[in-house]
Design a protein around this motif. Sequence first.
Motif, mmCIF file in Angstrom:
data_model
loop_
_atom_site.group_PDB
_atom_site.id
_atom_site.type_symbol
_atom_site.label_atom_id
_atom_site.label_comp_id
_atom_site.label_asym_id
_atom_site.label_seq_id
_atom_site.Cartn_x
_atom_site.Cartn_y
_atom_site.Cartn_z
ATOM 1 N N LEU A 3 1.055 15.260 -3.364
ATOM 2 C CA LEU A 3 1.330 15.635 -1.693
ATOM 3 C C LEU A 3 0.206 15.090 -0.843
ATOM 4 O O LEU A 3 0.647 14.501 0.122
ATOM 5 C CB LEU A 3 0.768 17.322 -1.914
ATOM 6 N N HIS A 4 -0.996 14.709 -1.299
ATOM 7 C CA HIS A 4 -1.669 14.050 -0.488
ATOM 8 C C HIS A 4 -1.272 12.719 -0.354
ATOM 9 O O HIS A 4 -1.253 12.125 0.912
ATOM 10 C CB HIS A 4 -3.209 13.797 -1.301
ATOM 11 N N ALA A 5 -0.659 11.929 -1.190
ATOM 12 C CA ALA A 5 -0.261 10.387 -1.067
ATOM 13 C C ALA A 5 1.189 10.659 0.038
ATOM 14 O O ALA A 5 1.253 9.906 0.752
ATOM 15 C CB ALA A 5 0.336 9.963 -2.431
ATOM 16 N N ARG A 6 1.925 11.697 -0.118
ATOM 17 C CA ARG A 6 3.026 11.886 0.551
ATOM 18 C C ARG A 6 2.544 11.865 2.170
ATOM 19 O O ARG A 6 3.169 11.438 3.028
ATOM 20 C CB ARG A 6 3.949 12.924 0.136
ATOM 21 N N ARG A 7 1.657 12.770 2.114
ATOM 22 C CA ARG A 7 1.169 13.121 3.718
ATOM 23 C C ARG A 7 0.492 12.013 4.215
ATOM 24 O O ARG A 7 0.810 11.455 5.340
ATOM 25 C CB ARG A 7 0.039 14.481 3.498
ATOM 26 N N GLN A 8 -0.002 11.102 3.457
ATOM 27 C CA GLN A 8 -0.689 9.672 3.902
ATOM 28 C C GLN A 8 0.475 8.928 4.205
ATOM 29 O O GLN A 8 0.324 8.168 5.388
ATOM 30 C CB GLN A 8 -1.561 9.272 2.886
ATOM 31 N N ALA A 9 1.367 8.678 3.451
ATOM 32 C CA ALA A 9 2.758 7.743 3.877
ATOM 33 C C ALA A 9 3.425 8.258 5.031
ATOM 34 O O ALA A 9 3.793 7.571 5.860
ATOM 35 C CB ALA A 9 3.609 7.971 2.737
ATOM 36 N N ALA A 10 3.372 9.717 5.093
ATOM 37 C CA ALA A 10 4.142 10.301 6.409
ATOM 38 C C ALA A 10 3.188 9.941 7.771
ATOM 39 O O ALA A 10 4.054 9.934 8.655
ATOM 40 C CB ALA A 10 4.465 11.677 6.358
ATOM 41 N N ALA A 11 2.036 10.114 7.412
ATOM 42 C CA ALA A 11 1.223 9.672 8.772
ATOM 43 C C ALA A 11 1.245 8.181 9.128
ATOM 44 O O ALA A 11 1.163 7.996 10.460
ATOM 45 C CB ALA A 11 -0.336 10.085 8.312
ATOM 46 N N TYR A 12 1.915 7.331 8.059
ATOM 47 C CA TYR A 12 1.913 5.778 8.710
ATOM 48 C C TYR A 12 3.167 5.621 9.100
ATOM 49 O O TYR A 12 3.510 4.947 9.914
ATOM 50 C CB TYR A 12 1.338 4.826 7.599
ATOM 51 N N LEU A 13 4.127 6.191 8.298
ATOM 52 C CA LEU A 13 5.708 5.578 8.371
ATOM 53 C C LEU A 13 6.216 6.285 9.564
ATOM 54 O O LEU A 13 5.857 7.362 10.060
ATOM 55 C CB LEU A 13 6.398 5.826 7.081
ATOM 56 N N LEU A 14 7.255 5.774 10.515
ATOM 57 C CA LEU A 14 7.565 6.478 11.504
ATOM 58 C C LEU A 14 8.773 7.220 11.460
ATOM 59 O O LEU A 14 9.274 8.224 12.266
ATOM 60 C CB LEU A 14 8.075 5.355 12.618
ATOM 61 N N GLN A 15 9.690 7.150 10.223
ATOM 62 C CA GLN A 15 10.627 7.987 9.927
ATOM 63 C C GLN A 15 10.570 8.948 8.465
ATOM 64 O O GLN A 15 9.940 8.186 7.529
ATOM 65 C CB GLN A 15 11.947 7.239 9.961
ATOM 66 N N PRO A 16 10.957 10.292 8.803
ATOM 67 C CA PRO A 16 10.981 10.963 7.628
ATOM 68 C C PRO A 16 11.736 10.476 6.481
ATOM 69 O O PRO A 16 11.516 10.601 5.164
ATOM 70 C CB PRO A 16 11.176 12.290 7.914
ATOM 71 N N SER A 17 13.003 9.725 6.683
ATOM 72 C CA SER A 17 13.957 9.099 5.854
ATOM 73 C C SER A 17 13.295 8.100 4.946
ATOM 74 O O SER A 17 13.412 7.688 3.841
ATOM 75 C CB SER A 17 15.041 8.662 6.407
ATOM 76 N N ARG A 33 0.833 -1.135 0.024
ATOM 77 C CA ARG A 33 0.087 -0.081 0.169
ATOM 78 C C ARG A 33 0.905 1.432 -0.019
ATOM 79 O O ARG A 33 0.751 2.059 -0.661
ATOM 80 C CB ARG A 33 -0.691 0.002 1.265
ATOM 81 N N MET A 34 2.049 1.242 0.881
ATOM 82 C CA MET A 34 2.873 2.402 0.857
ATOM 83 C C MET A 34 3.417 2.626 -0.433
ATOM 84 O O MET A 34 3.798 3.599 -0.888
ATOM 85 C CB MET A 34 3.952 2.214 1.790
ATOM 86 N N ILE A 35 4.007 1.262 -1.456
ATOM 87 C CA ILE A 35 4.511 1.711 -2.549
ATOM 88 C C ILE A 35 3.574 2.306 -3.531
ATOM 89 O O ILE A 35 3.879 3.067 -4.516
ATOM 90 C CB ILE A 35 5.111 0.238 -3.045
ATOM 91 N N THR A 36 2.458 1.768 -3.543
ATOM 92 C CA THR A 36 1.302 2.291 -4.285
ATOM 93 C C THR A 36 1.097 3.870 -4.007
ATOM 94 O O THR A 36 0.966 4.484 -4.934
ATOM 95 C CB THR A 36 -0.178 1.696 -4.144
#
Length: 153
Positions: A60-74, A50-53
Amino acid sequence: MRHRNAGWKLGRNTSHRRALLRNLTTSVLLNERVETTIQKAKAVRPWVERMITLGKRDTLHARRQAAAYLLQPSAVSKLFATIAPRFGDRNGGYTRIIRTGWRQGDGADTAILELLGSELSVKKAERAKADAERAKKKKKTEVPEEASPDEKK
């Protein structure tokens, strides 16, 4: 009865399970492979895909959704910069689960969850390391020949 209750409980309460899945997803995206139990690998696989999709959308919306789930900005930056473009022409199936046997301590079935294509980078790194070691050994065994006393005259 758990009729129509999909998902893996993994012997944890809701918050612990969610934290485990977020940690594993972040680790897979950062390291491109992780060794864990088969049940955890099967539970985290949909989240990684799901994150790769999301990364393939690159909005920008997809980036914010991924950032909300993943724990590290890197992990977010690596997902959008390198991982998602690698799977640009592929419609799902970005991961592979390889069974590795049983864990020594508790006998749990273990597996490696890896992104497709990551085995190439691992093999290249191992090959480069082996080549460097061979070159180092070769340098040590080569002793510079000194000129004989007859040649000095």
